[in-house]
Enzyme design. Structure first.
Site, PDB file in Angstrom:
ATOM      1  N   ARG A 127       0.774  -1.294  -0.140  1.00  0.00           N
ATOM      2  CA  ARG A 127       0.167   0.069   0.053  1.00  0.00           C
ATOM      3  C   ARG A 127       0.995   1.269   0.009  1.00  0.00           C
ATOM      4  O   ARG A 127       1.993   1.133   0.582  1.00  0.00           O
ATOM      5  CB  ARG A 127      -0.844   0.090   1.194  1.00  0.00           C
ATOM      6  CG  ARG A 127      -2.038  -0.872   1.116  1.00  0.00           C
ATOM      7  CD  ARG A 127      -3.231  -0.275   0.261  1.00  0.00           C
ATOM      8  NE  ARG A 127      -4.215  -1.125   0.163  1.00  0.00           N
ATOM      9  CZ  ARG A 127      -4.770  -2.166  -0.598  1.00  0.00           C
ATOM     10  NH1 ARG A 127      -3.583  -2.521  -1.511  1.00  0.00           N
ATOM     11  NH2 ARG A 127      -5.736  -3.071  -0.530  1.00  0.00           N
TER      12      ARG A 127
ATOM     13  N   GLU B  60      -3.124   7.319  -4.758  1.00  0.00           N
ATOM     14  CA  GLU B  60      -3.574   7.015  -6.103  1.00  0.00           C
ATOM     15  C   GLU B  60      -4.789   7.248  -6.578  1.00  0.00           C
ATOM     16  O   GLU B  60      -5.780   6.959  -5.753  1.00  0.00           O
ATOM     17  CB  GLU B  60      -3.011   5.507  -6.198  1.00  0.00           C
ATOM     18  CG  GLU B  60      -3.426   4.687  -5.335  1.00  0.00           C
ATOM     19  CD  GLU B  60      -2.944   3.226  -5.447  1.00  0.00           C
ATOM     20  OE1 GLU B  60      -3.786   2.337  -5.660  1.00  0.00           O
ATOM     21  OE2 GLU B  60      -1.689   3.129  -5.254  1.00  0.00           O
TER      22      GLU B  60
ATOM     23  N   HIS C  94      -0.626   0.300 -10.079  1.00  0.00           N
ATOM     24  CA  HIS C  94      -1.411  -0.556  -9.296  1.00  0.00           C
ATOM     25  C   HIS C  94      -1.885  -1.604 -10.002  1.00  0.00           C
ATOM     26  O   HIS C  94      -2.960  -2.150  -9.853  1.00  0.00           O
ATOM     27  CB  HIS C  94      -2.517  -0.033  -8.472  1.00  0.00           C
ATOM     28  CG  HIS C  94      -2.895  -0.677  -7.156  1.00  0.00           C
ATOM     29  ND1 HIS C  94      -3.286  -0.053  -5.731  1.00  0.00           N
ATOM     30  CD2 HIS C  94      -2.720  -1.989  -6.750  1.00  0.00           C
ATOM     31  CE1 HIS C  94      -3.581  -1.134  -4.893  1.00  0.00           C
ATOM     32  NE2 HIS C  94      -2.991  -2.331  -5.301  1.00  0.00           N
TER      33      HIS C  94
END
Length: 316
Positions: free
Chosen positions: A230, A259, A277
């Protein structure tokens, strides 16, 4: 049919299976999901969401008869699991089916940093190979000491994938595990002793910015940071500063603090590899995640049990 509140999207296969058993209410189709829940939330027994969107506290509070939340993803820090348990709500996620893919992404980022993949790709595309000759030398991935922050299921999969490179694996987690790797109780000390630090610990308050200035400086100008966990795990401003100043050598990042917003200062750096991601983003893995997300909901609807509940305590 039972009412299901859907946060985020779902694949056509998931929708087909869910629509056969649930009346689906999509937050994305609502002008004001909170207002809809205030009016209709008492009828909702189930929620389908994902690790990024989770379930807002005000959403959960507006669903007094909620029975289960099924999260598409292994991470669930965007869901208040303590509040869910207090309400008797089961929370599930999709572990194991994505272990190998995320581990592959971590190793790919490490290799891209070590072998300067982006720089050498640009060297060829720009014509520099012909005009200036061979690109500068890079570093070998072989025989490195790699520290894994969070030796859970994915961390172990990363260690397995690194084995053919002759890697010495060490790790830091909440406590020592029964594994053949050296355990470090102090993250900064481990960072000082490794060539590459790979972050795969869960997010949340207990790991917020655990990779701080001290850890980054211990990793040092020849060190490489890989983050597939994360964005909150790493102090992003401190990391950017360290990369700019040469106090940290390289970084390979699949996750970011805010993000999809990525700081311009980070995007401008040549010693980083950035991914949007996509750690588990293959057709095969996402299909398996979707199937497990739906399976958890259908099984709970059938008999009140689930396949993959979140653990009582996240494995770091």
């Amino acid at each position: 049919m039972a009412d299901l509140f859907m946060i985020g999207g779902a694949t056509p296969v998931m929708m087909e299976r869910l629509e056969s058993r649930f009346t689906i209410h999509k937050a994305s189709d609502m002008d004001d999901p909170q207002a809809w829940l205030v009016e209709n939330g008492a009828s909702v027994g189930y929620v389908a969401t994902n690790g990024h969107d989770g379930v807002k506290p005000e959403y959960m509070a507006a669903m007094p008869n909620l029975k289960a939340i099924s999260c598409y993803g292994v991470g669930y820090d965007a869901i208040d699991t303590n509040a869910a348990r207090e309400k008797g709500v089961v929370v599930t996620h999709t572990p194991n089916v994505l272990n190998a893919e995320v581990a592959t992404t971590a190793v790919m980022l490490m290799m891209a940093c070590y072998r300067e993949l982006l720089r050498d790709d640009a060297w060829v595309r720009s014509g520099n190979w012909e005009a200036k000759g061979n690109a500068p030398l890079t570093r070998s991935v072989d025989n490195q000491t790699v520290g894994i922050l969070g030796l859970g299921r994915i961390g172990q999969a990363i260690a397995d994938k690194l084995a053919p490179f002759g890697t010495t694996v060490v790790y830091h987690s909440r406590s020592a595990k029964d594994v053949p790797y050296r355990y470090y109780g102090d993250l900064t000390e481990m960072a000082r002793d490794v060539d590459c630090l790979i972050c795969i610990t869960p997010g949340g308050p207990s790991t917020n910015r655990i990779v701080n200035r001290d850890v980054l400086e211990a990793l040092g100008p020849q060190g490489t940071l890989i983050n597939v966990s994360r964005g909150s795990v790493v102090d992003e401003p401190e990391m950017i500063s360290a990369l700019q100043d040469g106090r940290l050598g390289w970084a390979g990042l699949d996750v970011f603090e805010a993000e999809p917003k990525v700081p311009e200062a980070l995007r401008a750096l040549s010693n980083v590899v950035l991914l949007p991601h996509v750690g588990s983003a293959t057709h095969e893995t996402r299909d398996a995640m979707g199937a497990l997300t739906v399976d958890n909901l259908l099984q709970h609807l059938e008999d009140g049990t689930v396949i993959s509940p979140v653990p009582e305590c996240a494995d770091m």
